[in-house]
Motif scaffolding. Structure first.
Motif, mmCIF file in Angstrom:
data_model
loop_
_atom_site.group_PDB
_atom_site.id
_atom_site.type_symbol
_atom_site.label_atom_id
_atom_site.label_comp_id
_atom_site.label_asym_id
_atom_site.label_seq_id
_atom_site.Cartn_x
_atom_site.Cartn_y
_atom_site.Cartn_z
ATOM 1 N N ASP A 76 12.490 10.969 -13.288
ATOM 2 C CA ASP A 76 13.622 11.255 -14.165
ATOM 3 C C ASP A 76 13.179 11.584 -15.586
ATOM 4 O OD1 ASP A 76 15.474 10.910 -12.172
ATOM 5 O OD2 ASP A 76 15.767 8.779 -12.570
ATOM 6 N N ALA A 77 12.071 11.026 -16.012
ATOM 7 C CA ALA A 77 11.577 11.255 -17.373
ATOM 8 C C ALA A 77 10.076 11.519 -17.314
ATOM 9 C CB ALA A 77 11.875 10.045 -18.266
ATOM 10 N N ALA A 78 9.589 12.290 -18.281
ATOM 11 C CA ALA A 78 8.190 12.697 -18.268
ATOM 12 C C ALA A 78 7.233 11.521 -18.389
ATOM 13 C CB ALA A 78 7.933 13.705 -19.390
ATOM 14 N N ASP A 79 7.649 10.462 -19.101
ATOM 15 C CA ASP A 79 6.736 9.339 -19.332
ATOM 16 C C ASP A 79 6.622 8.411 -18.125
ATOM 17 O OD1 ASP A 79 9.384 8.426 -19.614
ATOM 18 O OD2 ASP A 79 8.699 6.708 -20.802
ATOM 19 N N GLN A 80 7.486 8.591 -17.121
ATOM 20 C CA GLN A 80 7.473 7.653 -16.006
ATOM 21 C C GLN A 80 6.215 7.792 -15.148
ATOM 22 O OE1 GLN A 80 11.086 7.833 -13.702
ATOM 23 N NE2 GLN A 80 12.321 6.857 -15.287
ATOM 24 N N ARG A 81 5.680 9.013 -15.043
ATOM 25 C CA ARG A 81 4.470 9.175 -14.233
ATOM 26 C C ARG A 81 3.326 8.331 -14.775
ATOM 27 N NH1 ARG A 81 0.784 8.645 -11.794
ATOM 28 N NH2 ARG A 81 -0.439 10.064 -10.491
ATOM 29 N N GLY A 82 3.249 8.158 -16.091
ATOM 30 C CA GLY A 82 2.190 7.356 -16.689
ATOM 31 C C GLY A 82 2.297 5.877 -16.386
ATOM 32 N N ARG A 83 3.465 5.437 -15.922
ATOM 33 C CA ARG A 83 3.646 4.021 -15.587
ATOM 34 C C ARG A 83 3.103 3.683 -14.202
ATOM 35 N NH1 ARG A 83 8.513 1.408 -18.121
ATOM 36 N NH2 ARG A 83 9.257 2.773 -19.797
ATOM 37 N N VAL A 84 2.816 4.712 -13.398
ATOM 38 C CA VAL A 84 2.460 4.489 -11.992
ATOM 39 C C VAL A 84 0.952 4.618 -11.819
ATOM 40 C CG1 VAL A 84 2.878 5.210 -9.614
ATOM 41 C CG2 VAL A 84 4.695 5.450 -11.325
ATOM 42 N N GLN A 85 0.328 3.600 -11.227
ATOM 43 C CA GLN A 85 -1.107 3.592 -10.967
ATOM 44 C C GLN A 85 -1.359 3.571 -9.457
ATOM 45 O OE1 GLN A 85 -1.680 -0.170 -13.171
ATOM 46 N NE2 GLN A 85 -3.189 0.953 -14.409
ATOM 47 N N VAL A 86 -2.458 4.191 -9.054
ATOM 48 C CA VAL A 86 -2.897 4.142 -7.666
ATOM 49 C C VAL A 86 -4.294 3.546 -7.640
ATOM 50 C CG1 VAL A 86 -3.439 5.464 -5.585
ATOM 51 C CG2 VAL A 86 -1.502 6.148 -7.025
ATOM 52 N N VAL A 87 -4.445 2.427 -6.957
ATOM 53 C CA VAL A 87 -5.732 1.731 -6.854
ATOM 54 C C VAL A 87 -6.162 1.745 -5.387
ATOM 55 C CG1 VAL A 87 -6.981 -0.428 -7.199
ATOM 56 C CG2 VAL A 87 -5.188 0.266 -8.820
ATOM 57 N N VAL A 88 -7.333 2.323 -5.120
ATOM 58 C CA VAL A 88 -7.846 2.386 -3.746
ATOM 59 C C VAL A 88 -9.036 1.436 -3.643
ATOM 60 C CG1 VAL A 88 -8.777 3.844 -1.928
ATOM 61 C CG2 VAL A 88 -7.077 4.774 -3.522
ATOM 62 N N GLU A 89 -8.800 0.266 -3.048
ATOM 63 C CA GLU A 89 -9.905 -0.679 -2.833
ATOM 64 C C GLU A 89 -10.707 -0.294 -1.597
ATOM 65 O OE1 GLU A 89 -8.139 -4.523 -2.674
ATOM 66 O OE2 GLU A 89 -7.665 -4.571 -4.821
ATOM 67 N N GLN A 90 -10.006 0.085 -0.541
ATOM 68 C CA GLN A 90 -10.677 0.569 0.671
ATOM 69 C C GLN A 90 -9.675 1.378 1.477
ATOM 70 O OE1 GLN A 90 -12.616 -2.446 2.975
ATOM 71 N NE2 GLN A 90 -13.641 -0.991 4.325
ATOM 72 N N ASP A 91 -10.001 2.638 1.698
ATOM 73 C CA ASP A 91 -9.090 3.533 2.404
ATOM 74 C C ASP A 91 -9.103 3.233 3.905
ATOM 75 O OD1 ASP A 91 -7.278 5.541 2.809
ATOM 76 O OD2 ASP A 91 -8.716 7.188 2.585
ATOM 77 N N PHE A 92 -8.045 3.667 4.590
ATOM 78 C CA PHE A 92 -7.970 3.551 6.047
ATOM 79 C C PHE A 92 -7.104 4.688 6.570
ATOM 80 C CE2 PHE A 92 -4.533 1.010 4.293
ATOM 81 C CZ PHE A 92 -3.435 1.418 5.034
ATOM 82 N N ARG A 93 -7.134 4.865 7.887
ATOM 83 C CA ARG A 93 -6.373 5.928 8.527
ATOM 84 C C ARG A 93 -5.306 5.337 9.438
ATOM 85 N NH1 ARG A 93 -11.217 10.094 10.433
ATOM 86 N NH2 ARG A 93 -12.131 10.423 8.361
ATOM 87 N N PHE A 94 -4.168 5.997 9.483
ATOM 88 C CA PHE A 94 -3.078 5.561 10.363
ATOM 89 C C PHE A 94 -2.352 6.798 10.867
ATOM 90 C CE2 PHE A 94 -1.335 5.954 6.148
ATOM 91 C CZ PHE A 94 -0.074 6.503 6.323
ATOM 92 N N ARG A 95 -1.575 6.628 11.956
ATOM 93 C CA ARG A 95 -0.812 7.740 12.532
ATOM 94 C C ARG A 95 0.664 7.566 12.211
ATOM 95 N NH1 ARG A 95 -2.358 11.503 15.630
ATOM 96 N NH2 ARG A 95 -0.448 11.633 16.854
ATOM 97 N N ALA A 96 1.259 8.633 11.701
ATOM 98 C CA ALA A 96 2.672 8.563 11.324
ATOM 99 C C ALA A 96 3.189 9.965 11.074
ATOM 100 C CB ALA A 96 2.845 7.706 10.073
ATOM 101 N N ASP A 97 4.516 10.071 10.931
ATOM 102 C CA ASP A 97 5.147 11.298 10.474
ATOM 103 C C ASP A 97 4.962 11.359 8.956
ATOM 104 O OD1 ASP A 97 6.819 13.267 9.557
ATOM 105 O OD2 ASP A 97 8.603 12.586 10.616
ATOM 106 N N PRO A 98 4.226 12.349 8.427
ATOM 107 C CA PRO A 98 3.949 12.377 6.987
ATOM 108 C C PRO A 98 5.204 12.365 6.124
ATOM 109 C CG PRO A 98 2.595 13.993 8.153
ATOM 110 C CD PRO A 98 3.584 13.464 9.143
ATOM 111 N N THR A 99 6.249 13.090 6.561
ATOM 112 C CA THR A 99 7.476 13.143 5.763
ATOM 113 C C THR A 99 8.152 11.782 5.704
ATOM 114 O OG1 THR A 99 7.810 15.461 6.359
ATOM 115 C CG2 THR A 99 9.714 14.265 5.530
ATOM 116 N N ALA A 100 8.224 11.090 6.837
ATOM 117 C CA ALA A 100 8.878 9.785 6.866
ATOM 118 C C ALA A 100 8.143 8.780 5.986
ATOM 119 C CB ALA A 100 8.972 9.270 8.301
#
Length: 690
Positions: free
Chosen positions: A291-315
């Motif tokens: 909704d606002a340009a500054d909101q993206r800066g509030r969100v962090q993504v931390v990857v400690e260890q990746d994994f794979r799973f099966r799913a519908d990407p859109t869902a």
């Protein structure tokens, strides 16, 4: 009388509109029970009245109910009406008439009451009353007409009275349930309307602001005066257009989220892909409509260890959108709030979404994933988290919440691991370089232009349109220069190849505009002709969004795209649900589907007429149009078969007879039924093929 009967049948149809298999099972029970009960009664010492000739029609009628799956297509629309008469004869008339002829008795009372219970289950209360009264009346009439000394037993009066009480009780229960359901639906509609209105208010205001800026820039020269814009002004106007496009994208995303929450469907196995958890999270965070340009800066993504799973990407993406939307709802009131996505395999493969917002009151946490439960959101539907739980459990995982009032809220999504060695499906992110650029779509078919416009617009480009090659050349010569052109090859008059040759002869910038071909025939020969004419690449129909993005990016960078990959093998499934759901997400489905079906019918009919009159050019044109449109709208089996026929036709194969055109017609009819059924529209609303 007919009007009243029609009204009763309409109510009976509505009672069975969910297409439950109950009627078929009742038929199976009748086929087995009527003969067995007859044999048991005849084996008794005092077997009473022999009703064999009344029971045999009942067995035949029930067999018809049980064999619904094998009914001819032209008779299936009459199945529900047929079932009404089966219920009337077998459960109302036959049981009461048999009781009258046998002088009553406890077994017959039980039979009548049990049949009344079944009637209440199989019909609404009005039809239950009508079926019982008509059955009892006919039984009494035939009893007095055929019995030698007719005397109505008291057991019949007792059983009929008990059945009437059952119907009355069922009607009262039904009315009570209906009131509860209406109240429930009222809450859904209020929440749905409030949610859509809330989510669309800001995007529409932003679109209006962008249009006001454009109108202000164009209005400076005065009404009716030609407008000459400098390059910086053009760029500024494109920026306003892009801002409006982004606002519309946010609104469409909000509507998609809201509507998807109402769908309880199980995951489609054909749409499952092996995904990287880290990539899926990053993609969702980047694609979310903030909704606002500054909101993206509030969100962090931390990857400690990746994994794979099966799913519908859109869902799965919609699940992340829901959680991110819920967290950022409180951002205006909590300036320091942050949201963190953590991808880890310890203690189990999971994605943890934690925000430092106001938290949730403890007594509400246990009800959080129930439908219509919302906290502090007047415009919410209370369906988002229940949708998240359905998705997670559908793929074999789960979701849980932990919160501390006044401090944080944390959602943990647990995923089952994908099989070892499964290749990861990657989806290319939207290209920032395309945003604000312009594309001219040249195609003689309005429906094809609609589809291409939607796919191009989703990449952030502005769209210009031309209906044929000469119109495109006229636009270029008049100074309307796009950054790239998507050119259909097969068009009446000046086709795409000839139009591109003339375009390359134009002086200045107009002659250097990159051109990408769109065609249902992307053979090596066509690609060679396109390259010789000066085109930068060939895109086969149906247009693949990822291939379109890559080709446009390459063309705008001055590169030619690689030759098209070989066509896929013919598809076994009638529909490409992935493509159809993409149209639903873009808001095109309701307008696109009826128009597409009409055009597909027109192409098939043109093909049949051309084949009958041995019009080879007509056959080629109809097959070309059929291949392109069938693929575009997700009719993948029809597309694959028509493409196979088209390839053979171009190689000189000339099949005789009507079998091959009839095959395409029958495949189209099956596709129509599947499309209408999948999209929730009754098939009888589609007129039959002429």
């Amino acid at each position: 009388m007919s009007k009243r009967g029609g009204s009763l049948f309409d109510r009976y149809r509505a009672h069975h509109e969910l297409d439950r298999p109950l009627l078929q099972w009742i038929g199976v029970v009748g086929v087995v029970a009527f003969p067995i009960l007859y044999l048991l009664r005849r084996a008794a010492a005092d077997s009473g009245y022999d009703d064999l000739w009344w029971r045999l029609p009942a067995v035949v009628l029930c067999l018809g109910l049980a064999l619904r799956r094998w009914w001819p297509e032209r008779l299936k629309p009459y199945y529900i009406v047929y079932s009404w008469w089966v219920v009337f004869y077998c459960l109302s008339f036959l049981m009461s008439y048999t009781m009258l002829r046998n002088g009553g008795g406890t077994p017959f009372v039980v039979n009548m009451v049990m049949c009344a219970v079944l009637i209440v289950l199989l019909a609404d209360w009005r039809n239950s009353v009508a079926i019982l009264l008509l059955g009892y009346a006919l039984a009494l009439a035939l009893f007095f007409l055929l019995a030698p000394h007719p005397v109505v037993p008291r057991d019949f009066v007792f059983a009929a009275g008990g059945s009437a009480l059952l119907v009355a009780g069922g009607a009262l229960s039904h009315q009570g349930q209906k009131r509860v359901e209406l109240e429930r639906m009222r809450r859904v509609y209020i929440g749905l309307a409030g949610s859509v209105a809330h989510e669309m208010r800001t995007p529409l205001a932003q679109v209006r602001h962008a249009l006001d800026n454009i109108a202000s820039a164009l209005g400076r020269r005065g009404a009716g005066q030609p407008v000459a814009l400098t390059p910086p002004q053009v760029q500024q106007m494109l920026t306003h257009v892009q801002q409006g496009h982004e606002a519309i994208a946010r609104g469409l995303q909000a509507i998609e989220l809201t509507l998807k929450q109402l769908q309880p469907d199980a995951p489609d196995q054909g749409r499952l892909h092996t995904l990287s958890a880290a990539d899926a999270v990053r993609q969702a965070v980047d694609r979310f409509a903030y909704d606002a340009a500054d909101q993206r800066g509030r969100v962090q993504v931390v990857v400690e260890q990746d994994f794979r799973f099966r799913a519908d990407p859109t869902a799965v993406e919609l699940v992340f959108f829901n959680l991110l939307k819920n967290a950022l709802y409180y951002a205006p009131l909590h300036p320091e709030m942050t949201v963190r996505f953590t991808v880890s395999t310890q203690p189990v493969p999971s994605v943890v979404v934690r925000d430092s917002g106001p938290g949730i009151v403890p007594e509400f946490v246990s009800h959080l994933f129930e439908e219509f439960q919302t906290t502090g959101k007047a415009e919410g539907t209370g369906l988002g988290l229940s949708f998240c739980r359905r998705v997670m459990r559908g793929l074999g995982g789960d979701i849980e919440c932990r919160s501390e009032w006044g401090h944080f809220t944390e959602f943990t999504l647990r995923f089952p691991l994908a099989p070892a060695g499964a290749p990861v499906t990657t989806v290319a992110p939207a290209s920032v370089a395309l945003a604000g650029r312009s594309v001219l779509i040249v195609d003689d078919q309005p429906l094809n232009r609609t589809i291409a416009r939607a796919l191009v617009g989703e990449l952030g480009l502005t769209v210009m349109e031309a209906e044929h090659g000469q119109q495109a050349l006229d636009m270029l010569q008049a100074g309307q220069l796009p950054d790239a052109i998507l050119m259909d090859i097969n068009m009446p008059g000046l086709d795409g190849i000839a139009a591109t040759r003339r375009l390359r002869a134009l002086p200045g910038d107009a002659g250097r505009v990159p051109v990408l071909a769109l065609t249902a025939n992307d053979s090596a020969a066509v690609q060679a002709r396109a390259s010789q004419a000066g085109m930068q690449g060939v895109l086969g129909k149906p247009i693949d969004p990822a291939a379109l993005q890559r080709a446009l990016s390459a063309a705008l960078e001055g590169r030619s795209t690689a030759p098209a990959a070989p066509p896929p093998a013919p598809a076994a499934d009638l529909l490409s649900t992935t493509r159809i759901e993409n149209f639903r997400r873009l808001g095109l489905l309701d307008d696109l589907l009826p128009r597409a079906l009409l055009d597909l019918r027109r192409h098939v009919q043109s093909l049949e007429q051309a084949a009958t009159s041995d019009d080879r050019e007509g056959v080629s044109a109809a097959l070309h149009a059929l291949v392109g449109l069938a693929g575009e709208v997700g009719a993948q089996a029809l597309h694959a078969r028509a493409r196979e026929r088209y390839a053979g036709w171009l190689e000189g194969q000339r099949p005789g007879g009507e079998a091959w055109t009839r095959e395409l017609r029958e495949l189209l009819e099956a596709t129509e039924r599947a499309l209408w059924q999948y999209c929730g529209v009754r098939a009888e609303r589609v007129p039959p093929l002429a």
